[in-house]
Design a protein around this motif. Sequence first.
Motif: not given
Length: 128
Positions: A5-21
Amino acid sequence: MTISEVSEKFDIPQDTLRYYERIGLIPHVNRNKNGIRNYTEEDCSWVGFIKCMRGAGLPIEVLIEYVGLFQQGDATIEARKEILIEQRKRLIAKMEDMKKTLERLDYKIKVYEQVVVKKERELKRSEI
């Protein structure tokens, strides 16, 4: 919110979100009992901030420094402000460069348009 949902909301790939975390740009994201990430509004605020700053050209290293300072509390407000001021100066310089590039592109397009119009006129004269 889930990572999808966060990936879709911000148009950021899930892998990028995991990387940022993983690198600490997004402070610890809680997980539910099944181990699925559960993003809070605060987490989403960080994601939005990071996306905005990355879009402005801030390097990952600068963002990591900023987040680290933020996590240290109010004693680092001045240092965080200085980071943002410096990045703002860089963004303004980049925008000025982009403006010059845009002006040059506009000039070249205008030259090509004039050439096309001239060729069309010559073609019409030759048809007469």
